[in-house]
Design a protein around this motif. Structure first.
Motif, PDB file in Angstrom:
ATOM      1  N   PHE A 295       0.830  -1.205   0.000  1.00  0.00           N
ATOM      2  CA  PHE A 295       0.000   0.000   0.000  1.00  0.00           C
ATOM      3  C   PHE A 295       0.867   1.257   0.000  1.00  0.00           C
ATOM      4  CE2 PHE A 295      -1.876   3.342   2.716  1.00  0.00           C
ATOM      5  CZ  PHE A 295      -2.890   3.761   1.859  1.00  0.00           C
ATOM      6  N   GLY A 296       1.973   1.229   0.761  1.00  0.00           N
ATOM      7  CA  GLY A 296       2.842   2.397   0.808  1.00  0.00           C
ATOM      8  C   GLY A 296       3.380   2.766  -0.561  1.00  0.00           C
ATOM      9  N   HIS A 297       3.735   1.761  -1.355  1.00  0.00           N
ATOM     10  CA  HIS A 297       4.216   2.018  -2.716  1.00  0.00           C
ATOM     11  C   HIS A 297       3.133   2.692  -3.533  1.00  0.00           C
ATOM     12  CE1 HIS A 297       4.920   1.091  -6.969  1.00  0.00           C
ATOM     13  NE2 HIS A 297       6.205   1.022  -6.686  1.00  0.00           N
ATOM     14  N   SER A 298       1.917   2.163  -3.479  1.00  0.00           N
ATOM     15  CA  SER A 298       0.815   2.727  -4.257  1.00  0.00           C
ATOM     16  C   SER A 298       0.487   4.152  -3.811  1.00  0.00           C
ATOM     17  CB  SER A 298      -0.430   1.835  -4.130  1.00  0.00           C
ATOM     18  OG  SER A 298      -0.191   0.554  -4.668  1.00  0.00           O
ATOM     19  N   ALA A 299       0.527   4.388  -2.490  1.00  0.00           N
ATOM     20  CA  ALA A 299       0.213   5.717  -1.975  1.00  0.00           C
ATOM     21  C   ALA A 299       1.234   6.745  -2.452  1.00  0.00           C
ATOM     22  CB  ALA A 299       0.154   5.682  -0.447  1.00  0.00           C
ATOM     23  N   VAL A 300       2.524   6.414  -2.317  1.00  0.00           N
ATOM     24  CA  VAL A 300       3.569   7.345  -2.756  1.00  0.00           C
ATOM     25  C   VAL A 300       3.485   7.570  -4.266  1.00  0.00           C
ATOM     26  CG1 VAL A 300       6.068   7.645  -2.988  1.00  0.00           C
ATOM     27  CG2 VAL A 300       5.098   6.782  -0.842  1.00  0.00           C
ATOM     28  N   TYR A 301       3.252   6.498  -5.010  1.00  0.00           N
ATOM     29  CA  TYR A 301       3.169   6.593  -6.469  1.00  0.00           C
ATOM     30  C   TYR A 301       2.041   7.536  -6.891  1.00  0.00           C
ATOM     31  CZ  TYR A 301       2.324   5.066 -11.302  1.00  0.00           C
ATOM     32  OH  TYR A 301       2.124   5.032 -12.662  1.00  0.00           O
ATOM     33  N   LEU A 302       0.837   7.339  -6.361  1.00  0.00           N
ATOM     34  CA  LEU A 302      -0.316   8.125  -6.802  1.00  0.00           C
ATOM     35  C   LEU A 302      -0.243   9.566  -6.311  1.00  0.00           C
ATOM     36  CD1 LEU A 302      -3.146   5.478  -6.353  1.00  0.00           C
ATOM     37  CD2 LEU A 302      -2.156   6.315  -8.493  1.00  0.00           C
ATOM     38  N   VAL A 303       0.235   9.779  -5.093  1.00  0.00           N
ATOM     39  CA  VAL A 303       0.381  11.154  -4.596  1.00  0.00           C
ATOM     40  C   VAL A 303       1.435  11.900  -5.414  1.00  0.00           C
ATOM     41  CG1 VAL A 303       1.151  12.546  -2.639  1.00  0.00           C
ATOM     42  CG2 VAL A 303      -0.434  10.648  -2.273  1.00  0.00           C
ATOM     43  N   THR A 304       2.535  11.233  -5.729  1.00  0.00           N
ATOM     44  CA  THR A 304       3.583  11.860  -6.542  1.00  0.00           C
ATOM     45  C   THR A 304       3.077  12.171  -7.943  1.00  0.00           C
ATOM     46  OG1 THR A 304       5.292  10.661  -5.315  1.00  0.00           O
ATOM     47  CG2 THR A 304       5.913  11.595  -7.445  1.00  0.00           C
ATOM     48  N   LEU A 305       2.350  11.232  -8.542  1.00  0.00           N
ATOM     49  CA  LEU A 305       1.785  11.463  -9.872  1.00  0.00           C
ATOM     50  C   LEU A 305       0.840  12.653  -9.857  1.00  0.00           C
ATOM     51  CD1 LEU A 305       1.367  10.511 -12.805  1.00  0.00           C
ATOM     52  CD2 LEU A 305      -0.466   9.032 -11.950  1.00  0.00           C
ATOM     53  N   THR A 306       0.001  12.733  -8.836  1.00  0.00           N
ATOM     54  CA  THR A 306      -0.922  13.863  -8.719  1.00  0.00           C
ATOM     55  C   THR A 306      -0.158  15.171  -8.597  1.00  0.00           C
ATOM     56  OG1 THR A 306      -2.570  12.457  -7.635  1.00  0.00           O
ATOM     57  CG2 THR A 306      -2.817  14.835  -7.370  1.00  0.00           C
ATOM     58  N   ALA A 307       0.874  15.182  -7.762  1.00  0.00           N
ATOM     59  CA  ALA A 307       1.662  16.400  -7.563  1.00  0.00           C
ATOM     60  C   ALA A 307       2.327  16.851  -8.857  1.00  0.00           C
ATOM     61  CB  ALA A 307       2.703  16.172  -6.474  1.00  0.00           C
ATOM     62  N   VAL A 308       2.856  15.905  -9.626  1.00  0.00           N
ATOM     63  CA  VAL A 308       3.528  16.246 -10.887  1.00  0.00           C
ATOM     64  C   VAL A 308       2.546  16.865 -11.874  1.00  0.00           C
ATOM     65  CG1 VAL A 308       4.662  15.266 -12.915  1.00  0.00           C
ATOM     66  CG2 VAL A 308       5.364  14.554 -10.628  1.00  0.00           C
ATOM     67  N   VAL A 309       1.368  16.245 -12.008  1.00  0.00           N
ATOM     68  CA  VAL A 309       0.379  16.765 -12.957  1.00  0.00           C
ATOM     69  C   VAL A 309      -0.126  18.130 -12.513  1.00  0.00           C
ATOM     70  CG1 VAL A 309      -1.876  16.356 -14.008  1.00  0.00           C
ATOM     71  CG2 VAL A 309      -0.290  14.444 -13.672  1.00  0.00           C
ATOM     72  N   VAL A 310      -0.380  18.296 -11.213  1.00  0.00           N
ATOM     73  CA  VAL A 310      -0.869  19.577 -10.697  1.00  0.00           C
ATOM     74  C   VAL A 310       0.174  20.669 -10.898  1.00  0.00           C
ATOM     75  CG1 VAL A 310      -1.491  20.813  -8.584  1.00  0.00           C
ATOM     76  CG2 VAL A 310      -2.510  18.583  -9.071  1.00  0.00           C
ATOM     77  N   LEU A 311       1.428  20.374 -10.615  1.00  0.00           N
ATOM     78  CA  LEU A 311       2.491  21.373 -10.810  1.00  0.00           C
ATOM     79  C   LEU A 311       2.666  21.714 -12.287  1.00  0.00           C
ATOM     80  CD1 LEU A 311       5.186  20.171  -8.248  1.00  0.00           C
ATOM     81  CD2 LEU A 311       3.750  22.211  -8.111  1.00  0.00           C
ATOM     82  N   ALA A 312       2.550  20.717 -13.151  1.00  0.00           N
ATOM     83  CA  ALA A 312       2.655  20.983 -14.588  1.00  0.00           C
ATOM     84  C   ALA A 312       1.544  21.913 -15.034  1.00  0.00           C
ATOM     85  CB  ALA A 312       2.605  19.671 -15.368  1.00  0.00           C
ATOM     86  N   GLY A 313       0.329  21.674 -14.559  1.00  0.00           N
ATOM     87  CA  GLY A 313      -0.777  22.556 -14.912  1.00  0.00           C
ATOM     88  C   GLY A 313      -0.562  23.965 -14.417  1.00  0.00           C
ATOM     89  N   ALA A 314      -0.015  24.113 -13.211  1.00  0.00           N
ATOM     90  CA  ALA A 314       0.244  25.442 -12.662  1.00  0.00           C
ATOM     91  C   ALA A 314       1.292  26.182 -13.487  1.00  0.00           C
ATOM     92  CB  ALA A 314       0.688  25.321 -11.208  1.00  0.00           C
TER      93      ALA A 314
END
Length: 323
Positions: A295-314
């Protein structure tokens, strides 16, 4: 203000209403699987079991011997350690007499099915909310009143994430309560203990958090690609090319695929299989090996992916000359 704009979009309201409608269909499936076999179906299944049992008693040794011969032939032709399950061919009553699953066994799958629906709808709501603002020129008009682009960006992303949570919570509560009501009618909910209810509660909380994350990703992609159709096109292309093709040909990449990590987030861990080959004196032997995804792998993966996409949009919104 942004929440009002979100719910003023017809597609958003229809998506949330559609989620409730699909939840009703999901509970209908729960009801059908919870119903016991009719007397006629049970009698027919019992007769089929007795016929299979009689055939096994007469020909079981030959059937098992043929199975083992085929198994050995397959090993020699492929060089793989295959297992046809020859020792498990004897007919069993449960193969014919179907028993409805207990609620503690079926509820995680039911809630997981609702989660898949919610994740997709949250993504769609976020994408259509921001993409429509950009494509129709509403965002440009709004920026004349509020020129601080990042503030507008954050407000719209938060509106998308927070706006989907009430509908998601209603869907999940209806799913859990409805599944309990249906199965309790048939005496299938008696095995639910405090531990099971606690696990269901934490699963619901994880799904709500995941729903908010996908709403953020959808909203950020709406800013990046400007059109809802473009967002959906990119996502569909990614799923077909990466998630489906790569998963089939490069099984070891499964821990880095979105769908597998979504499964790991929802179920607090997941498993996957890879084809592991070893070379020895007799040649190369390959077999499927099960591996776990934490679960820790999935949590870090999805939170990081979200952060990357959000920062790219900004970054794109801040540097874009015209929106």
């Amino acid at each position: 203000m942004e929440l009002r704009r979100l719910f003023s979009r017809r597609l958003v309201v229809l998506a949330m209403a559609g989620a409730l409608a699909v939840t009703g269909l999901l509970l209908l499936g729960v009801r059908q699987s919870a119903q016991p076999m009719s007397d006629e179906a049970r009698a027919q299944a019992q007769a089929e079991y007795e016929r299979a049992r009689a055939d096994w008693e007469e020909n079981g040794e030959e059937i098992e011997a043929q199975c083992r011969a085929d198994e050995e032939l397959e090993r020699e032709s492929t060089g793989q350690d295959v297992d046809f399950g020859c020792e498990s061919l004897e007919p069993q009553p449960e193969w014919f007499l179907v028993s409805a699953p207990e609620l503690q066994d079926s509820l995680p799958g039911t809630v997981g099915a609702a989660a898949t629906l919610l994740v997709f709808l949250a993504f769609l709501v976020g994408a259509t909310f921001t993409a429509a603002e950009v494509s129709t020129g509403s965002l440009s008009t709004w920026l004349t009143f509020e020129p601080r682009r990042l503030r507008v960006y954050v407000a719209k992303l938060l509106a998308a994430a927070l706006g989907v949570l009430p509908a998601a919570a209603v869907v999940l509560v209806v799913t859990v309560a409805g599944a309990w009501a249906v199965t309790d009618r048939y005496g299938l909910a008696d095995g639910m203990t405090t531990r099971h209810w606690s696990g269901t509660g934490t699963m619901v909380l994880r799904i709500l958090a995941l729903t908010a994350l996908f709403a953020l990703v959808g909203a950020a992609l709406g800013f990046l690609l400007r059109h809802t159709a473009a967002v959906l096109g990119v996502v569909v292309g990614y799923v077909i090319v990466v998630e489906l093709m790569l998963m089939n040909y490069l099984g070891e990449l499964q821990p880095w695929l979105v769908v597998k990590n979504v499964e790991g987030w929802i179920n607090r861990g997941a498993s996957y299989f890879v084809d592991v080959c070893t070379t020895g004196p007799t040649g190369t032997t390959c077999e499927f090996t099960e591996r776990s995804l934490a679960f820790g792998h999935s949590a870090v993966y999805l939170v990081t992916l979200t952060a990357v996409v959000v920062l790219a949009g900004a970054l794109v919104l801040r540097r874009r000359d015209a929106v």
